[in-house]
Design a protein around this motif. Structure first.
Motif, PDB file in Angstrom:
ATOM      1  N   GLU A 166       1.013  -0.984  -0.092  1.00 31.30           N
ATOM      2  CA  GLU A 166       0.013  -0.044   0.027  1.00 31.30           C
ATOM      3  C   GLU A 166       0.869   1.202  -0.099  1.00 31.30           C
ATOM      4  O   GLU A 166       0.533   2.400  -0.383  1.00 31.30           O
ATOM      5  CB  GLU A 166      -1.011  -0.015   1.123  1.00 31.30           C
ATOM      6  N   MET A 167       1.971   1.038   0.785  1.00 32.27           N
ATOM      7  CA  MET A 167       2.837   2.112   0.651  1.00 32.27           C
ATOM      8  C   MET A 167       3.509   2.555  -0.559  1.00 32.27           C
ATOM      9  O   MET A 167       3.568   3.551  -1.252  1.00 32.27           O
ATOM     10  CB  MET A 167       3.909   2.148   1.723  1.00 32.27           C
ATOM     11  N   ALA A 168       3.794   1.544  -1.129  1.00 35.14           N
ATOM     12  CA  ALA A 168       4.501   1.717  -2.571  1.00 35.14           C
ATOM     13  C   ALA A 168       3.260   2.165  -3.552  1.00 35.14           C
ATOM     14  O   ALA A 168       3.584   3.233  -4.575  1.00 35.14           O
ATOM     15  CB  ALA A 168       4.791   0.226  -3.255  1.00 35.14           C
ATOM     16  N   ALA A 169       2.034   1.737  -3.656  1.00 32.91           N
ATOM     17  CA  ALA A 169       1.013   2.052  -4.375  1.00 32.91           C
ATOM     18  C   ALA A 169       0.481   3.666  -4.208  1.00 32.91           C
ATOM     19  O   ALA A 169       0.358   4.274  -5.000  1.00 32.91           O
ATOM     20  CB  ALA A 169      -0.261   1.212  -3.971  1.00 32.91           C
ATOM     21  N   TYR A 170       0.887   4.045  -2.949  1.00 31.94           N
ATOM     22  CA  TYR A 170       0.394   5.357  -2.585  1.00 31.94           C
ATOM     23  C   TYR A 170       1.552   6.288  -3.365  1.00 31.94           C
ATOM     24  O   TYR A 170       1.417   7.583  -3.819  1.00 31.94           O
ATOM     25  CB  TYR A 170       0.244   5.844  -1.316  1.00 31.94           C
ATOM     26  N   LEU A 171       2.817   5.805  -3.240  1.00 37.48           N
ATOM     27  CA  LEU A 171       3.776   6.612  -3.974  1.00 37.48           C
ATOM     28  C   LEU A 171       3.561   6.803  -5.437  1.00 37.48           C
ATOM     29  O   LEU A 171       4.088   8.013  -6.014  1.00 37.48           O
ATOM     30  CB  LEU A 171       5.232   5.816  -3.613  1.00 37.48           C
ATOM     31  N   ARG A 172       2.959   5.888  -5.897  1.00 36.22           N
ATOM     32  CA  ARG A 172       2.424   5.983  -7.293  1.00 36.22           C
ATOM     33  C   ARG A 172       1.430   6.955  -7.591  1.00 36.22           C
ATOM     34  O   ARG A 172       1.115   7.401  -8.933  1.00 36.22           O
ATOM     35  CB  ARG A 172       2.400   4.625  -8.062  1.00 36.22           C
ATOM     36  N   ASP A 173       0.532   6.662  -6.775  1.00 34.12           N
ATOM     37  CA  ASP A 173      -0.894   7.342  -6.948  1.00 34.12           C
ATOM     38  C   ASP A 173      -1.472   7.891  -5.773  1.00 34.12           C
ATOM     39  O   ASP A 173      -1.651   7.131  -4.654  1.00 34.12           O
ATOM     40  CB  ASP A 173      -1.804   6.179  -7.307  1.00 34.12           C
ATOM     41  N   GLN A 177      -6.719   4.877  -2.033  1.00 37.13           N
ATOM     42  CA  GLN A 177      -7.490   4.809  -0.673  1.00 37.13           C
ATOM     43  C   GLN A 177      -7.022   3.422   0.102  1.00 37.13           C
ATOM     44  O   GLN A 177      -7.127   2.570  -0.499  1.00 37.13           O
ATOM     45  CB  GLN A 177      -8.725   5.026  -0.849  1.00 37.13           C
ATOM     46  N   TRP A 178      -6.820   3.637   1.335  1.00 32.95           N
ATOM     47  CA  TRP A 178      -6.487   2.404   2.209  1.00 32.95           C
ATOM     48  C   TRP A 178      -6.651   2.915   3.460  1.00 32.95           C
ATOM     49  O   TRP A 178      -6.551   4.065   4.205  1.00 32.95           O
ATOM     50  CB  TRP A 178      -4.806   2.033   2.252  1.00 32.95           C
ATOM     51  N   ASN A 179      -7.403   1.991   4.231  1.00 34.90           N
ATOM     52  CA  ASN A 179      -8.009   2.310   5.803  1.00 34.90           C
ATOM     53  C   ASN A 179      -7.098   2.135   6.636  1.00 34.90           C
ATOM     54  O   ASN A 179      -7.150   2.377   8.042  1.00 34.90           O
ATOM     55  CB  ASN A 179      -9.445   1.464   6.034  1.00 34.90           C
ATOM     56  N   GLY A 180      -5.787   1.403   6.448  1.00 33.76           N
ATOM     57  CA  GLY A 180      -4.825   1.034   7.356  1.00 33.76           C
ATOM     58  C   GLY A 180      -4.996   0.168   8.570  1.00 33.76           C
ATOM     59  O   GLY A 180      -4.376   0.192   9.626  1.00 33.76           O
ATOM     60  N   GLN A 181      -6.189  -0.650   8.424  1.00 33.74           N
ATOM     61  CA  GLN A 181      -6.789  -1.547   9.499  1.00 33.74           C
ATOM     62  C   GLN A 181      -5.418  -2.291   9.691  1.00 33.74           C
ATOM     63  O   GLN A 181      -5.252  -3.019  10.715  1.00 33.74           O
ATOM     64  CB  GLN A 181      -7.703  -2.455   9.025  1.00 33.74           C
TER      65      GLN A 181
END
Length: 326
Positions: A166-173, A177-181
């Motif tokens: 999710e961290m890598a995905a956010y760096l690209r986009d 959206q991720w709830n961090g559960q």
């Protein structure tokens, strides 16, 4: 919900058996053998042995105090008060505080007899031996935690992969959206797993491989880094060439997570990426400079994450060194 735990079952069976044995030998105050079982059965073998030794030693000390004080002052309530006033601080000083309650029962036995004879002493020592012996005997068997620890290890590694992905995905986009559960769940699992791993260690009298305890401590240190990194990633507000490279690297680290990995290959890839950064043009604007500074900090944190894993010694280091990952 009504539930009978394994420790409760052992305690009930042990107490009943201790009382039966004490009655069989026609000991006075035989019910105290059951009380001793209840007090001495602990969560781990080491704790049970430690508590049992403390209780036995404290009771012997209490019998000595009882003989001296009751023979001098007589069998009066005032003598009991003075005995406890002197005995309790002595027990604490000698580091046998766990035995104070049990010792008090012994003191009351001797007080009610109004005479300390060799027969009375033998009776009390027999009760101690039966109660403590039965407690130690039933605590010899502890259910294996290996399967549960393996399950927790797999769960932690699965969550680590999701967090890093999710961290890598956010760096690209930045619209990702991720709830961090997984962050919340992982923190809870790591705490429970480390406690269980420590309990497993305490259930061995001989030297035991502390793999799981060391493993979950290592993952806990890595998780603290991930918690520090998340706000840093969230603060990056625009796409940058280096961000894509770091995203690819973090994704590679996520895919390589497994128990036998060493992190050495990932560290090598990180150092190669750093060299590529040095060959890139310098930032031209303030915003570019601030973004690159944050990305540099992110790389440093990931390096610490991998170094923690590379320092970890697993069950088979020769096998580990032939593997790659994080």
């Amino acid at each position: 919900m009504f539930r009978i735990g394994y420790r409760t079952l052992k305690t009930a069976v042990g107490a009943a058996f201790a009382i039966f044995i004490a009655q069989l030998f026609e000991l006075q105050f035989y019910s105290s053998a059951g009380i001793l079982v209840i007090l001495c059965v602990q969560n781990t073998k080491k704790k049970s042995l430690e508590v049992s030794l403390q209780r036995f030693g404290a009771c012997l000390l209490a019998m000595l105090f009882s003989f001296v004080i009751f023979e001098i002052l007589g069998y009066h309530p005032l003598a009991v008060g003075i005995l406890l006033l002197l005995y309790i601080p002595t027990a604490v000083m000698l580091r046998v505080p766990e035995g104070i309650v049990t010792s008090s029962v012994i003191v009351m036995h001797l007080y009610s007899l109004e005479s300390i004879t060799w027969h009375a002493i033998r009776n009390e020592i027999s009760i101690l031996t039966i109660g403590i012996g039965i407690a130690l005997l039933i605590n010899l068997y502890m259910p294996s935690a290996e399967r549960e620890l393996e399950r927790m290890r797999d769960e932690v590694e699965s969550h680590f992969k999701i967090i890093l992905t999710e961290m890598a995905a956010y760096l690209r986009d930045r619209e990702r959206q991720w709830n961090g559960q997984e962050l919340i769940t992982t923190a809870s699992v790591l705490k429970d797993a480390r406690d269980l791993a420590f309990k497993k260690l305490e259930n061995h009298f001989v030297r035991e491989d502390s793999y799981y305890y060391r493993y979950f401590n290592m993952r806990l240190r890595q998780f603290e880094i991930l918690e520090r990194v998340m706000p840093l990633v969230a603060s990056l507000s625009w796409t940058y060439e280096q961000a894509e490279m770091i995203a690819d690297f973090i994704e590679n680290v996520a895919h390589a997570i497994r128990p036998e990995s060493t992190g050495l290959i990932s560290l090598h890839l990180l150092h190669e990426m750093r060299e590529q950064f040095r060959e890139m043009p310098l930032p031209q604007t303030r915003e570019e400079f601030e973004t690159r500074a944050m990305l540099h900090q992110l790389v440093n944190e990931m390096e610490q994450y991998l170094l923690i894993k590379s320092e970890f010694q697993g069950k088979n280091m020769k096998y580990q060194m032939s593997q790659k990952g994080a």
